[in-house]
Design a protein around this motif. Structure first.
Motif, PDB file in Angstrom:
ATOM      1  N   LEU A  23       2.175   6.808   1.699  1.00 49.71           N
ATOM      2  CA  LEU A  23       0.911   6.999   0.986  1.00 49.71           C
ATOM      3  C   LEU A  23      -0.129   7.678   1.870  1.00 49.71           C
ATOM      4  O   LEU A  23      -0.895   8.532   1.409  1.00 49.71           O
ATOM      5  CB  LEU A  23       0.390   5.654   0.485  1.00 49.71           C
ATOM      6  N   GLU A  24      -0.156   7.308   3.144  1.00 49.80           N
ATOM      7  CA  GLU A  24      -1.146   7.910   4.038  1.00 49.80           C
ATOM      8  C   GLU A  24      -0.865   9.381   4.280  1.00 49.80           C
ATOM      9  O   GLU A  24      -1.804  10.175   4.484  1.00 49.80           O
ATOM     10  CB  GLU A  24      -1.183   7.142   5.366  1.00 49.80           C
ATOM     11  N   ARG A  25       0.414   9.789   4.232  1.00 51.82           N
ATOM     12  CA  ARG A  25       0.726  11.218   4.358  1.00 51.82           C
ATOM     13  C   ARG A  25       0.134  12.016   3.211  1.00 51.82           C
ATOM     14  O   ARG A  25      -0.096  13.217   3.340  1.00 51.82           O
ATOM     15  CB  ARG A  25       2.238  11.428   4.408  1.00 51.82           C
ATOM     16  N   GLU A  26      -0.087  11.344   2.091  1.00 52.01           N
ATOM     17  CA  GLU A  26      -0.663  12.011   0.918  1.00 52.01           C
ATOM     18  C   GLU A  26      -2.160  11.794   0.809  1.00 52.01           C
ATOM     19  O   GLU A  26      -2.765  12.066  -0.216  1.00 52.01           O
ATOM     20  CB  GLU A  26       0.035  11.522  -0.351  1.00 52.01           C
ATOM     21  N   GLY A  27      -2.776  11.278   1.874  1.00 57.50           N
ATOM     22  CA  GLY A  27      -4.230  11.147   1.904  1.00 57.50           C
ATOM     23  C   GLY A  27      -4.775   9.887   1.261  1.00 57.50           C
ATOM     24  O   GLY A  27      -5.975   9.812   0.978  1.00 57.50           O
ATOM     25  N   ILE A  28      -3.930   8.894   1.022  1.00 56.70           N
ATOM     26  CA  ILE A  28      -4.378   7.642   0.413  1.00 56.70           C
ATOM     27  C   ILE A  28      -4.550   6.596   1.511  1.00 56.70           C
ATOM     28  O   ILE A  28      -3.604   6.295   2.252  1.00 56.70           O
ATOM     29  CB  ILE A  28      -3.360   7.140  -0.639  1.00 56.70           C
ATOM     30  N   ALA A  29      -5.749   6.054   1.631  1.00 62.59           N
ATOM     31  CA  ALA A  29      -6.012   5.017   2.629  1.00 62.59           C
ATOM     32  C   ALA A  29      -5.314   3.720   2.231  1.00 62.59           C
ATOM     33  O   ALA A  29      -5.378   3.302   1.073  1.00 62.59           O
ATOM     34  CB  ALA A  29      -7.513   4.787   2.764  1.00 62.59           C
ATOM     35  N   VAL A  30      -4.636   3.085   3.191  1.00 57.83           N
ATOM     36  CA  VAL A  30      -3.837   1.881   2.916  1.00 57.83           C
ATOM     37  C   VAL A  30      -4.200   0.783   3.901  1.00 57.83           C
ATOM     38  O   VAL A  30      -4.376   1.037   5.099  1.00 57.83           O
ATOM     39  CB  VAL A  30      -2.326   2.182   3.013  1.00 57.83           C
ATOM     40  N   THR A  31      -4.282  -0.436   3.386  1.00 59.62           N
ATOM     41  CA  THR A  31      -4.509  -1.618   4.214  1.00 59.62           C
ATOM     42  C   THR A  31      -3.385  -2.615   3.977  1.00 59.62           C
ATOM     43  O   THR A  31      -3.001  -2.854   2.834  1.00 59.62           O
ATOM     44  CB  THR A  31      -5.857  -2.286   3.869  1.00 59.62           C
ATOM     45  N   LEU A  32      -2.843  -3.165   5.066  1.00 56.18           N
ATOM     46  CA  LEU A  32      -1.821  -4.208   4.961  1.00 56.18           C
ATOM     47  C   LEU A  32      -2.461  -5.569   5.208  1.00 56.18           C
ATOM     48  O   LEU A  32      -3.242  -5.732   6.145  1.00 56.18           O
ATOM     49  CB  LEU A  32      -0.696  -3.975   5.971  1.00 56.18           C
ATOM     50  N   GLN A  33      -2.127  -6.538   4.387  1.00 58.47           N
ATOM     51  CA  GLN A  33      -2.670  -7.885   4.521  1.00 58.47           C
ATOM     52  C   GLN A  33      -1.540  -8.893   4.658  1.00 58.47           C
ATOM     53  O   GLN A  33      -0.404  -8.644   4.264  1.00 58.47           O
ATOM     54  CB  GLN A  33      -3.548  -8.240   3.319  1.00 58.47           C
ATOM     55  N   ASN A  34      -1.894 -10.073   5.225  1.00 61.15           N
ATOM     56  CA  ASN A  34      -0.942 -11.169   5.440  1.00 61.15           C
ATOM     57  C   ASN A  34       0.107 -10.798   6.473  1.00 61.15           C
ATOM     58  O   ASN A  34       1.272 -11.147   6.354  1.00 61.15           O
ATOM     59  CB  ASN A  34      -0.229 -11.583   4.145  1.00 61.15           C
ATOM     60  N   VAL A  35      -0.298 -10.050   7.512  1.00 63.57           N
ATOM     61  CA  VAL A  35       0.613  -9.670   8.576  1.00 63.57           C
ATOM     62  C   VAL A  35       0.494 -10.655   9.730  1.00 63.57           C
ATOM     63  O   VAL A  35      -0.609 -10.979  10.179  1.00 63.57           O
ATOM     64  CB  VAL A  35       0.314  -8.242   9.083  1.00 63.57           C
TER      65      VAL A  35
END
Length: 372
Positions: A23-35
């Motif tokens: 997703l980030e390669r396509e310019g979409i900001a991503v957040t991971l939770q519960n890591v």
């Protein structure tokens, strides 16, 4: 929609990271939770979260991530089904639009192919402006520059198609591409022999331009020599989806091979409720009554095996093919021309060009040519 974070997927840590990278390669900001920061590799139930405003775009990528993750390999692919030769011109764009529609319907992939020519061969073969050269200055460095420019244009071309797939302007299909050095029609034919595509989709110029500039000779040569179905799309055509096709002109050769071509046509274009006009083009060795009887037998076969379609008969004179063709197309508002194409030797192609070749230069209607 606002910019609040929403969860689009829940995965293991490794799988969530893969999706995040995609997703980030396509310019979409991503957040991971519960890591679990101490031991992330053993984390489970990791949430992949994005902005709500990015949701439509992200879902289209997630639902087709097996395609988007490998969208642009620059080499041939053994499972390529539809070949689309491109020269980055407007008629290539029209051909791509139709190819994507067909590929989506057939659940096929698309392979883009562009050819460039060694400058030491001379400048007799027309190239686009950006790929033109002075043959007197041709050398290895210039060939490399031409190849690099072709590769750059192919990257831009595939990037544009990828963007259209992401936004829904084009259906999502697997897409690969490559460039090769050589004479266009020879490269196309060789690729077809090695990879057996279901269909070749090629763009052409408008009829008036083709006659005036003799542009379209590559397509004509492929039609005459290739033993795989070829779908031609004029740049002026407004039809870009096979679902919109409801009327087809089918030219009959008055023999058993017409049945093979009819069956192949419906396999290639699985559309319901078509109006098929079977056209009688009499040969010099066949009587008018004999050719008409053959055409009626073909009509009976079609009505018995394809009852979902409507069939009718039209006639043409061998002495006025262009005039009769214009009359029939004007009265029927046909969307597609279908032509069975028998293999001919070089002498026959030079002095007695087939009807597919003749129609190509006198029509702005898409055409599918089926080898028999």
């Amino acid at each position: 929609m606002n910019n609040r974070l929403i969860t689009v997927a829940i995965h293991t840590f490794d799988r969530a990271n893969e999706l995040k990278s995609l997703l980030e390669r396509e310019g979409i900001a991503v957040t991971l939770q519960n890591v679990n920061l101490d031991q992330p590799v053993v984390s489970s139930g990791v949430r992949v979260r994005i902005k709500e405003s990015d949701l439509p775009f992200a879902l289209r990528i997630i639902e087709n991530q097996d395609i988007f993750s490998q969208i642009k390999p620059n080499s041939g692919n053994s499972d390529t089904n539809i070949l689309v030769p491109v020269d980055f011109s407007p008629h290539s764009v029209q051909a791509c639009n139709m190819a994507f529609s067909i590929a989506s319907r057939l659940k096929s992939s698309i392979h883009l192919l562009h050819t460039f020519t060694d400058p030491t061969l001379g400048n007799s073969i027309p190239l686009s402006d950006v790929l033109s050269f002075d043959s007197n200055r041709a050398n290895a460095d210039e060939l490399l520059a031409i190849e690099n420019e072709a590769r750059r244009q192919m990257d831009l071309y595939t990037d544009n198609l990828l963007s259209k797939m992401k936004t829904g302007e084009l259906p999502v299909v697997k897409l690969t591409s490559e460039i090769q050095e050589g004479i266009p029609e020879e490269v196309i034919n060789q690729y077809a022999k090695e990879n057996a595509p279901v269909m070749i989709v090629m763009g052409t110029r408008g009829a008036q331009t083709k006659e005036r500039e003799l542009v379209g000779s590559v397509t004509a040569e492929v039609l005459d020599t290739c033993r795989y179905p070829v779908f031609t799309v004029p740049e002026s055509v407004r039809l870009n989806k096979i679902e919109k096709i409801d009327s087809i002109l089918f030219f009959s050769n008055f023999d058993q091979e017409d049945i093979l071509a009819i069956d192949a046509l419906f396999r290639l274009l699985p559309i319901d409720h078509l109006n098929i006009i079977l056209i009688r083009v009499p040969g010099k060795k066949i009587s008018e009554q004999g050719s008409l009887n053959s055409l009626k037998r073909l009509e009976a076969y079609c009505m018995g095996h394809y009852p979902q379609h409507k069939f009718s008969i039209e006639t043409m004179s061998i002495d006025s093919i262009e005039e009769d063709f214009s009359r029939i197309t004007a009265s029927s508002s046909c969307h597609l021309i279908a032509v069975p194409n028998k293999k001919k030797n070089m002498f026959a192609r030079l002095f007695n060009p087939g009807i597919a070749h003749r129609i190509l230069f006198h029509s702005d209607t898409p055409m599918v040519v089926i080898p028999v």
